[in-house]
Structures are given as structure tokens and as C-alpha cells.
Design an enzyme around this catalytic site. Sequence first.
Site, PDB file in Angstrom:
ATOM      1  N   ILE A  79      -1.190  10.175  -1.500  1.00 35.91           N
ATOM      2  CA  ILE A  79      -1.210  10.850  -0.156  1.00 35.91           C
ATOM      3  C   ILE A  79      -2.561  10.687   0.620  1.00 35.91           C
ATOM      4  O   ILE A  79      -3.499  10.674   0.091  1.00 35.91           O
ATOM      5  CB  ILE A  79      -1.016  12.317  -0.280  1.00 35.91           C
ATOM      6  CG1 ILE A  79      -0.656  13.112   1.153  1.00 35.91           C
ATOM      7  CG2 ILE A  79      -2.383  13.094  -0.868  1.00 35.91           C
ATOM      8  CD1 ILE A  79      -0.026  14.557   1.030  1.00 35.91           C
ATOM      9  N   LEU A  94      -5.003  -0.702   5.781  1.00 33.03           N
ATOM     10  CA  LEU A  94      -6.011   0.288   5.542  1.00 33.03           C
ATOM     11  C   LEU A  94      -6.331   1.315   6.670  1.00 33.03           C
ATOM     12  O   LEU A  94      -5.943   0.953   7.908  1.00 33.03           O
ATOM     13  CB  LEU A  94      -7.344  -0.838   5.430  1.00 33.03           C
ATOM     14  CG  LEU A  94      -7.795  -1.314   6.778  1.00 33.03           C
ATOM     15  CD1 LEU A  94      -9.242  -0.485   7.212  1.00 33.03           C
ATOM     16  CD2 LEU A  94      -8.287  -2.678   6.312  1.00 33.03           C
ATOM     17  N   CYS A 102      -5.622  10.598  -1.898  1.00 27.45           N
ATOM     18  CA  CYS A 102      -5.296   9.651  -2.782  1.00 27.45           C
ATOM     19  C   CYS A 102      -4.942  10.124  -4.265  1.00 27.45           C
ATOM     20  O   CYS A 102      -4.944   9.616  -5.472  1.00 27.45           O
ATOM     21  CB  CYS A 102      -6.466   8.545  -2.896  1.00 27.45           C
ATOM     22  SG  CYS A 102      -6.730   7.944  -1.250  1.00 27.45           S
TER      23      CYS A 102
END
Length: 195
Positions: free
Chosen positions: A54, A141, A158
Amino acid sequence: MQAFTKARTGDTPDEIWVLEHPPVFTLGLAGDAGNLHSPSNQIPLVQVDRGGEITYHGPGQIVVYLLLDLRRLGIFVKELVSRIEQAVIDTLADFGIQAERHPGAPGIYVSEQPGVPPEWIGAKIAALGLKVSKGCSYHGLALNVATDLEAFKRIHPCGYEGLKTVDMQTLGIKDNIDTISQRLLQHLQKQLMPS
């Protein structure tokens, strides 16, 4: 991105899309929705088909989608990740921020350096999540420039509980997001596009 990648042929030129999103939490394929520990009625959660866990996207964050034919570039996913990370490290260095990789944790983190308060050492400043289909990449990114850091407190970024997230503005960089975007794009092109 999905439609572009699905319709690609061997002759389709690579593209790099640079944008900002409205506030959104995105959950990767391996993500655990439980990592959104404090949901918000104002910020939706969207399941996406990239790798990773996430994260948050929103205004003040540069999002770069890399629509690349990896076969044509002659690189594999691991090298692609390394090149993307290097482009972010080089961009941050241009603005006086030393940054580094952390083994096993894709993304870029603030290095120990003079002028950066201890609470921001090791904080994540850029996230990375990719999808590769038929030898072509998409997603990419996210670099935090002047981002709503409060939104990251609603998640385990994350998938890591307690992972601090920082932006360039908090570290004293006041440059225009467009200027930073252009510099990042230059470094990505240097790393990814054959000369």
C-alpha cells in the site's frame, strides 16, 4: 497504461508519463488491505495491478509511469528497478539530498547527512512499484516533493509498520515541482533510454 501495454507491438515507442494524482491510496497485488489502519472518507483505496504493498499518492508528489519495452532495452526487471532508483538518487543529489537504497525494500531512503534532523534519517522519500506484462513495464515511481505526509500516517507504508515517510519540502527544498520533475525525467532518460 494497461490498454497501452496490451496494444503494444515491437514498434511501439516507449513512453514516460509524469503526473500528479488526486489523493488516493493504492494497494498492490500482494497488498494487505489491513495496512490501511485508519481509513479516510476523503481518500479512496484502489486495488491496482502493480507489485508492492500500500502507498499514498496525492498532490505535491511526482508520479512517473514507465511504459517501456524491456526486451528492446535489453534489461531485466531487477536492472530496471536499479536504474529507476539511481535516477531518483541522482535527482535528489542535484537538490542536495543524499539518498540510498535499502536491500529488500524497493524505494529510496534519506541517508545520514549534515543538516538533516535524525528523525528523517532512513525515512522513505520515493516509492517504486512496477508491473511487467509481455516483456513491457508499466506503473513506476512516486517521489515526495511537497506531499501531505499526514496521509502516510493512515497506512503502514509499503506494508512496514512505523516506516517514516518524508518529502523534499520537509528537508528544506523549496524548488518548484515542475523543475524537480524535469530533472527527474532527465535522469530517467539517461538511465533508461539508449543513446
